[in-house]
Design a protein around this motif. Sequence first.
Motif, PDB file in Angstrom:
ATOM      1  N   ARG A   1       0.829  -1.195   0.000  1.00  0.00           N
ATOM      2  CA  ARG A   1       0.000   0.000   0.000  1.00  0.00           C
ATOM      3  C   ARG A   1       0.874   1.261   0.000  1.00  0.00           C
ATOM      4  O   ARG A   1       0.637   2.187  -0.784  1.00  0.00           O
ATOM      5  CB  ARG A   1      -0.931   0.000   1.212  1.00  0.00           C
ATOM      6  N   VAL A   2       1.889   1.292   0.870  1.00  0.00           N
ATOM      7  CA  VAL A   2       2.773   2.458   0.926  1.00  0.00           C
ATOM      8  C   VAL A   2       3.519   2.628  -0.387  1.00  0.00           C
ATOM      9  O   VAL A   2       3.637   3.743  -0.927  1.00  0.00           O
ATOM     10  CB  VAL A   2       3.756   2.333   2.106  1.00  0.00           C
ATOM     11  N   LEU A   3       4.052   1.527  -0.916  1.00  0.00           N
ATOM     12  CA  LEU A   3       4.775   1.593  -2.190  1.00  0.00           C
ATOM     13  C   LEU A   3       3.900   2.167  -3.294  1.00  0.00           C
ATOM     14  O   LEU A   3       4.328   3.045  -4.062  1.00  0.00           O
ATOM     15  CB  LEU A   3       5.250   0.193  -2.582  1.00  0.00           C
ATOM     16  N   ASP A   4       2.688   1.681  -3.384  1.00  0.00           N
ATOM     17  CA  ASP A   4       1.797   2.137  -4.447  1.00  0.00           C
ATOM     18  C   ASP A   4       1.397   3.593  -4.251  1.00  0.00           C
ATOM     19  O   ASP A   4       1.256   4.342  -5.226  1.00  0.00           O
ATOM     20  CB  ASP A   4       0.560   1.242  -4.515  1.00  0.00           C
ATOM     21  N   GLU A   5       1.218   4.022  -3.015  1.00  0.00           N
ATOM     22  CA  GLU A   5       0.879   5.420  -2.754  1.00  0.00           C
ATOM     23  C   GLU A   5       2.033   6.343  -3.143  1.00  0.00           C
ATOM     24  O   GLU A   5       1.830   7.386  -3.771  1.00  0.00           O
ATOM     25  CB  GLU A   5       0.517   5.602  -1.281  1.00  0.00           C
ATOM     26  N   VAL A   6       3.253   5.968  -2.761  1.00  0.00           N
ATOM     27  CA  VAL A   6       4.420   6.783  -3.114  1.00  0.00           C
ATOM     28  C   VAL A   6       4.606   6.807  -4.627  1.00  0.00           C
ATOM     29  O   VAL A   6       4.875   7.861  -5.227  1.00  0.00           O
ATOM     30  CB  VAL A   6       5.683   6.241  -2.421  1.00  0.00           C
ATOM     31  N   ALA A   7       4.468   5.637  -5.260  1.00  0.00           N
ATOM     32  CA  ALA A   7       4.630   5.566  -6.710  1.00  0.00           C
ATOM     33  C   ALA A   7       3.607   6.452  -7.416  1.00  0.00           C
ATOM     34  O   ALA A   7       3.948   7.194  -8.351  1.00  0.00           O
ATOM     35  CB  ALA A   7       4.508   4.120  -7.174  1.00  0.00           C
ATOM     36  N   ALA A   8       2.362   6.410  -6.962  1.00  0.00           N
ATOM     37  CA  ALA A   8       1.315   7.210  -7.599  1.00  0.00           C
ATOM     38  C   ALA A   8       1.581   8.702  -7.454  1.00  0.00           C
ATOM     39  O   ALA A   8       1.391   9.477  -8.396  1.00  0.00           O
ATOM     40  CB  ALA A   8      -0.049   6.851  -6.996  1.00  0.00           C
ATOM     41  N   ARG A   9       2.025   9.124  -6.271  1.00  0.00           N
ATOM     42  CA  ARG A   9       2.305  10.550  -6.057  1.00  0.00           C
ATOM     43  C   ARG A   9       3.436  11.046  -6.943  1.00  0.00           C
ATOM     44  O   ARG A   9       3.497  12.239  -7.274  1.00  0.00           O
ATOM     45  CB  ARG A   9       2.646  10.797  -4.584  1.00  0.00           C
ATOM     46  N   ASN A  10       4.353  10.144  -7.318  1.00  0.00           N
ATOM     47  CA  ASN A  10       5.524  10.549  -8.092  1.00  0.00           C
ATOM     48  C   ASN A  10       5.438  10.146  -9.564  1.00  0.00           C
ATOM     49  O   ASN A  10       6.409  10.316 -10.303  1.00  0.00           O
ATOM     50  CB  ASN A  10       6.787   9.951  -7.459  1.00  0.00           C
ATOM     51  N   GLY A  11       4.293   9.614  -9.970  1.00  0.00           N
ATOM     52  CA  GLY A  11       4.135   9.214 -11.359  1.00  0.00           C
ATOM     53  C   GLY A  11       5.145   8.163 -11.768  1.00  0.00           C
ATOM     54  O   GLY A  11       5.688   8.195 -12.889  1.00  0.00           O
TER      55      GLY A  11
END
Length: 305
Positions: A240-250
Amino acid sequence: MTLGGTFQLAGELPVGRLGYGAMQLPGPQVWGPPADPGTALAVLRRAVELGVTHLDTSDAYGPHVANDLIRQALHPYPDDLVIATKVGVVRDEWRSFEAAAEPDALREQVEENLARLGLARLDLVYLRVGGDGLLFPAETPFAESFGALADLRRRGLIRHLGLSGVSVEQLKEAAEIAPVAAVQNRYHLLDRGSEDVLRACEERGVAFVPYFPLSAGLLRPGLDTSQLPPGMAPTAGQERVLDEVAARNGATRAQVALAWLLGRSPVVLAIPGTGSPAHLEENAAAAGLTLPADDRAALDALHTL
């Protein structure tokens, strides 16, 4: 432009901070030729086109397959290409990696790497010790094994020496025998077991080169992790954290993991490996990703989730 900037190995040899690891070029279980040799050759050539100047390999990969592909794809080598290899292990008939660190065995492995790669001198040779648990230590005393490689360095067959799978104590012991230019231990977003070794490398100005920088591919979504032992695959919270960080940074999970590694310390060099042209391009793009401080803090705590 060199991917990820450069690090001065041993204070004198520029090496790209975002390189390429050749372990995934051979067939399944790092054994035999790849299903599509043409794609493997294309990946190597494209890596250099993208700015990779640091290749990590071993004659145990295949065995011989990775080194043969590197030579076929890239020889004669670009002047700025640094090729690192590992000795101290060989493959047995069951395809296992077995310790082989006796002085005579190490000399044979160095000579085999030279011949397969078509080189008169190896840029960087790691002694694979196995202290991080992936391999049993060889029966030969550590100092005797490293001393044998130091002798080959004095003879001009090796430019720089490294260590793989070692403790802080072993790093100190080796440095009393000969200069250590780099250390390669297991280390990634989900496993910080070598944090003390990383800090020791910082203090000494030694390159720290994590193997499995993408947790053996587990930081890419969609992989089947059901058969892995507990603790190997990302937890639901980590994903969940990985996907949230990835989404915020494109970005993708893999790009986030590589950017985090490169930002972890100026002595860190990343060597993600792949046999996929698409994944190679994805990994290379991580060189241009700078994570905000709050995202870095979230990733710093990821291994505790």
